[in-house]
Design a protein around this motif. Sequence first.
Motif, PDB file in Angstrom:
ATOM      1  N   UNK A 178       1.051  -1.303   0.088  1.00  0.00           N
ATOM      2  CA  UNK A 178       0.015   0.037  -0.032  1.00  0.00           C
ATOM      3  C   UNK A 178       0.846   1.196   0.051  1.00  0.00           C
ATOM      4  N   UNK A 179       0.690   2.012  -1.005  1.00  0.00           N
ATOM      5  CA  UNK A 179       1.572   3.274  -1.242  1.00  0.00           C
ATOM      6  C   UNK A 179       1.092   4.548  -1.249  1.00  0.00           C
ATOM      7  N   UNK A 180       1.619   5.593  -0.654  1.00  0.00           N
ATOM      8  CA  UNK A 180       1.092   6.824  -0.911  1.00  0.00           C
ATOM      9  C   UNK A 180       2.353   7.758  -1.501  1.00  0.00           C
ATOM     10  N   UNK A 205      -4.437  16.183  -4.262  1.00  0.00           N
ATOM     11  CA  UNK A 205      -4.700  14.774  -3.899  1.00  0.00           C
ATOM     12  C   UNK A 205      -5.032  13.681  -4.977  1.00  0.00           C
ATOM     13  N   UNK A 206      -4.876  14.072  -6.165  1.00  0.00           N
ATOM     14  CA  UNK A 206      -5.151  13.300  -7.198  1.00  0.00           C
ATOM     15  C   UNK A 206      -4.209  13.537  -8.698  1.00  0.00           C
ATOM     16  N   UNK A 208      -4.300  12.291 -12.285  1.00  0.00           N
ATOM     17  CA  UNK A 208      -5.128  11.400 -13.395  1.00  0.00           C
ATOM     18  C   UNK A 208      -4.322  10.080 -13.774  1.00  0.00           C
ATOM     19  N   UNK A 211      -2.492   6.149 -10.520  1.00  0.00           N
ATOM     20  CA  UNK A 211      -2.364   5.011  -9.459  1.00  0.00           C
ATOM     21  C   UNK A 211      -2.604   3.622 -10.202  1.00  0.00           C
ATOM     22  N   UNK A 215      -0.161   0.484 -10.248  1.00  0.00           N
ATOM     23  CA  UNK A 215      -0.624  -0.945  -9.637  1.00  0.00           C
ATOM     24  C   UNK A 215      -0.415  -1.964 -10.952  1.00  0.00           C
ATOM     25  N   UNK A 239      -1.405  -4.497  -5.112  1.00  0.00           N
ATOM     26  CA  UNK A 239      -0.934  -3.165  -4.988  1.00  0.00           C
ATOM     27  C   UNK A 239      -2.097  -2.014  -4.761  1.00  0.00           C
ATOM     28  N   UNK A 240      -1.860  -1.348  -3.871  1.00  0.00           N
ATOM     29  CA  UNK A 240      -3.023  -0.243  -3.878  1.00  0.00           C
ATOM     30  C   UNK A 240      -2.450   1.023  -3.575  1.00  0.00           C
ATOM     31  N   UNK A 241      -2.573   2.127  -4.229  1.00  0.00           N
ATOM     32  CA  UNK A 241      -1.849   3.339  -3.846  1.00  0.00           C
ATOM     33  C   UNK A 241      -2.583   4.684  -3.998  1.00  0.00           C
ATOM     34  N   UNK A 242      -2.323   5.700  -3.469  1.00  0.00           N
ATOM     35  CA  UNK A 242      -2.887   7.193  -3.572  1.00  0.00           C
ATOM     36  C   UNK A 242      -1.701   7.970  -3.962  1.00  0.00           C
ATOM     37  N   UNK A 244      -0.331  11.600  -4.882  1.00  0.00           N
ATOM     38  CA  UNK A 244      -0.632  13.109  -4.799  1.00  0.00           C
ATOM     39  C   UNK A 244       0.800  13.978  -5.205  1.00  0.00           C
TER      40      UNK A 244
END
Lengths: 362, 362, 362, 362
Positions: A178-180, A205-206, A208, A211, A215, A239-242, A244
Amino acid sequence: MAKLRAALVGATGLAGQQFIAALRNHPFIELTGLAASPRSAGKSYGDALRTANGMTAWFVSEPLSPETARMQVISGDALQARDYDLVFSAVEADVARELEPRLARDIPVFSAASAFRYDDDVPLLIPPVNAAHAPLVREQQRKRGWKGFIVPSPNCTTTGLAVTLAPLVERFGVKAVLMTSLQAMSGAGRSPGVIGMDIIDNVIPYIPKEEHKVEVETKKILGALDAGGAALTPHDIRVSCTCTRVAVMEGHTESVFVSLGSKATVAEVTQAMREWRGAEVARDLPSSPVRWIEVMDDPFRPQPRLDRETHGGMATTVGRVREDGVLENGFKYVLVSHNTKMGAARGSILVAEQLRAQGLLG
Amino acid sequence: MAKLRAALVGATGLAGQQFIAALRNHPFIELTGLAASPRSAGKSYGDALRTANGMTAWFVSEPLSPETARMQVISGDALQARDYDLVFSAVEADVARELEPRLARDIPVFSAASAFRYDDDVPLLIPPVNAAHAPLVREQQRKRGWKGFIVPSPNCTTTGLAVTLAPLVERFGVKAVLMTSLQAMSGAGRSPGVIGMDIIDNVIPYIPKEEHKVEVETKKILGALDAGGAALTPHDIRVSCTCTRVAVMEGHTESVFVSLGSKATVAEVTQAMREWRGAEVARDLPSSPVRWIEVMDDPFRPQPRLDRETHGGMATTVGRVREDGVLENGFKYVLVSHNTKMGAARGSILVAEQLRAQGLLG
Amino acid sequence: MAKLRAALVGATGLAGQQFIAALRNHPFIELTGLAASPRSAGKSYGDALRTANGMTAWFVSEPLSPETARMQVISGDALQARDYDLVFSAVEADVARELEPRLARDIPVFSAASAFRYDDDVPLLIPPVNAAHAPLVREQQRKRGWKGFIVPSPNCTTTGLAVTLAPLVERFGVKAVLMTSLQAMSGAGRSPGVIGMDIIDNVIPYIPKEEHKVEVETKKILGALDAGGAALTPHDIRVSCTCTRVAVMEGHTESVFVSLGSKATVAEVTQAMREWRGAEVARDLPSSPVRWIEVMDDPFRPQPRLDRETHGGMATTVGRVREDGVLENGFKYVLVSHNTKMGAARGSILVAEQLRAQGLLG
Amino acid sequence: MAKLRAALVGATGLAGQQFIAALRNHPFIELTGLAASPRSAGKSYGDALRTANGMTAWFVSEPLSPETARMQVISGDALQARDYDLVFSAVEADVARELEPRLARDIPVFSAASAFRYDDDVPLLIPPVNAAHAPLVREQQRKRGWKGFIVPSPNCTTTGLAVTLAPLVERFGVKAVLMTSLQAMSGAGRSPGVIGMDIIDNVIPYIPKEEHKVEVETKKILGALDAGGAALTPHDIRVSCTCTRVAVMEGHTESVFVSLGSKATVAEVTQAMREWRGAEVARDLPSSPVRWIEVMDDPFRPQPRLDRETHGGMATTVGRVREDGVLENGFKYVLVSHNTKMGAARGSILVAEQLRAQGLLG
């Protein structure tokens, strides 16, 4: 020995400029052709960068050499494969979709664009991590009837993550990550890229599509090429990420939580990264750093401004390795990776160097 | 009705100034005493803020009123409980450890300091989340033989997280949370706080003690008071986080990955947050916002500069609610919480308002 | 009394949004028409702001009201003068050149564009400074055969300078001014405006055309209308400036060196600014601040972030008034002026208010 | 030839670190002693930099060498002149006032502190500008009965200004200069230096004492040593300035308006700067750049982030040379000078190199 003659498409943009800076004084690649949009064609490269109000739109920190400034820019459409041994591509994905296959019919194309990253017969190479995937270009040539091939470089946010996961995969196995990310502005380019008013005193925070790229690409990069070299099986890491954007010029910072496949200690995780040398073939390439990963003990590191240039921007710096306490065999760490060096132009050149060392180029 | 007379200790620092700004025109609390270090004692508050080179060290955006500027500062040591109905404390933890118990023997102390947050008989209140913990102050009084009590406010990074977890705990249960914070500079105060050269074009990946505070406090805040009101059982949620500092003035951004106790959809998670009204007693306090949580549909929100002041800095803004794909019943989202309003002075005042509504104050 | 019906052209851009925010709840002007490019025409204003990737491109800090979001955007070309009493224009200079004269044939146009600022029959109004120039619009109507007229607002960098020079001109005379500006990013708009990578950790020492505008406009604004009201004689003040861009969101800072026409002391210069009330007609307009100039004693002020919003962004803040020692009767000071409030939309609305008070509007 | 043995006092601060970085690999100076406050004495330099929370407080971009990290720090008070050939001093002015004379009794002291800059028998050297002032150290030795001497380096804001004025003084004469600086944060050091919350999205219009230093020092630097070498006559140039702080890491930007002593054209002013080679003795010192001044044609330059490192941070970059139109023979330009290289440690080392070339050192 004569140097390999390389053309660069998308030469006037920020990514193109990074290729020019990175190829200056390369031991066996010489940039002999600069291509850009028809608007720039026929001008000297220096003139093509000059804007209406007198500015020279050269944005990388290394100065533009007078020789490069004098080179005449040609139109990407007019580029002839027969004049070159390979092509570096720094165009946008939509242009890449047309231009790169035309050139790849005859010569290898190393691309920073995402257009072909997800095709089954296209490897996504980070030399120390998955040099072994390179033979997939033979399958690509066979299937498409090309003499050349396309090898894109991964998304810049994926690169640092994959580099740090590689030693963990090899030593402990990795089940999930899990990654930010806290990404630099340079990743967005300059047309218009990130507007100053949006990022000063702020976080966006985004980003386009970013992410999804991280993944999918991470699984592909960490995957395995089958025995025949004709198919890649993605790694089953989840894999899950946000992703920014922050007010940083260069260097992506990533906060990583990872679930290993077996028990480990902080010391072992740290050691695995520190001792990792990566694929044999990638160790002494002209663009290879002394070490791919530097793990720092100072808990206030890595910081993008202080650490992005480590080993010429080709190393991933890591710090704050700790147990996580939530995930199974969970650990957490922070990494900084130079998004426009290892994560873009210089990373793509490294791939060309690897393929040449493997006899797949020129 | 006569207003409650409040003293403020630590009045000259940044946190103290935030209390002054927040208490201006309060309907039932009047700041009648300003205490600071002996160095400031005897001066008018305005003079106490004046530095050697002529600067007035007032740092919050609301202007300093002439009435407050004229108030005479007293030394914290000389503060007499009998002159006040309650105290707000904005001193550092080490000063708090001595000063707050002395005052709490006689009157309630609402504190921004961490000194007593982890004591068993001290509730850590966020009114909409755990107003029900308030009766623990009776146990505190009984045990310590005090007429007053100490109620600290939680760490500013914990507040936004706990507020957004509360509706998920109530509706779905929450098993675990992994969080990465991108924290504003104001959380570090001004002595010296974050140095400009360290944060421009940079991220600092470590804030000493912060992660431990978030992990412990979140469990305590979401915990349950037993039937007798004498003991708090922490929630068994597992919490892991990485706290970083970015070049933002005010407003903490947090990237949250959460594992729910039961299946849910993005729409249900969003709805749970949107419909959440929090504890009944906290709904119409003077400092309560219209809603505690605002969930935004624009994927580029929340952003700290645009959203930190939502509902007077008392609401937590949330966006990017998505499935996570890695954790069991996993979801991820981004939140922004105003660290020096809801997360500090105004949050502490809100607690005083709650206790008054519950008949526990004055 | 019915409100004046106003149309806004260029409604979707940053300058247009500032007009919308500033006109909300205006006592006698109602925004009844929003015009933009044909691409936006037919959409609701809220939809016109929505970008392909889901973002709502609303950039001013005041929230967009639901009523405005529902208004249907019309094409600038389709705007009919008969439906309105006046027009505010926030379009670029090249669009203004065509659109504004067409509308001015019938109704007054108050414009933020530079297209007509330098025409002999066009006054450049800052109400407290040169309200007396307003009758020049009669000459404009006569000469051009229009029922309406065009009144542009000055360049945002000129406004603060002219406001602070006005009391000095009145009291001491001013022979020359040398100014260096440190301008905010918002002055450059958003298409693309200032790119983040160019301004973080940097200063840009050039803003195309800006210096010439300041030099010419200052002389015009401080000039005198002849007895017949048909011609403006520019002030013979000599103006020289260097305009730079810094990493500030809003609020232009200017370092001013001025040569007065007669001897003065720092106290007298300060007093002249503090006591200045400006033109009588401008004192109690709906958008007028309590004072046009605030002189601060703290030597660390004015600062753009702390002082730009003084009196609703309509006051110019001044500090560091000192003797200069080089120029004849030389003084120096620093000013901060809000470039997108007094220096743009709100300043233009103030002009409309003035003309109405003078019976020249509606 | 044995290298000169140098001690550094104030070794742990930011200025001290810059000396260490600049002296690494120096051809004839070796740093053999590091002195700091008694608190650090006895520790290795690396340990002295380690803070309570584990951070290594090393702030310059060049890495700290392991050899330097191992050197044992001594107390400034315990420093013995007999162990060294010269001393570099990076202490604060108040410490310098005691420490530097004690050492100068025996050996030369090159100082970044302002303590002795304004003494009549102390030259303020910028080698290309006023190498001819160096013999004043003989007078200083005579008058004070010292074997050594003190030579401070000028204030960092003065340096770039004086370097660009020098060719104008030589070619045209200069009557007056009005300057506004936009100074980098590094000039303020780190204790606490500029606080992040004060400078993000902001300008600070005042730097205590700075303007007076620039005004006095510029006259002294451009002055003339009398025939006997015993007295300096300051230049009669009139100087007025306003010094501000902006959110830039390194590199002071200055907006200069100058009144020349005789007529000139922009081309001539530009040429005077471009062709200037400075004092003969300073041309080939180890720290001398290829050129002292680089004049740029791109109107968007110089910019501090892009140009501060020109020729190793030892060149002053100039742009935007224009006629001014207000001052007599007036011109204006913008300069960028590296405040912590040419304007501090490296500039001080350059002075030591000059004195050695002139036979005044060792």
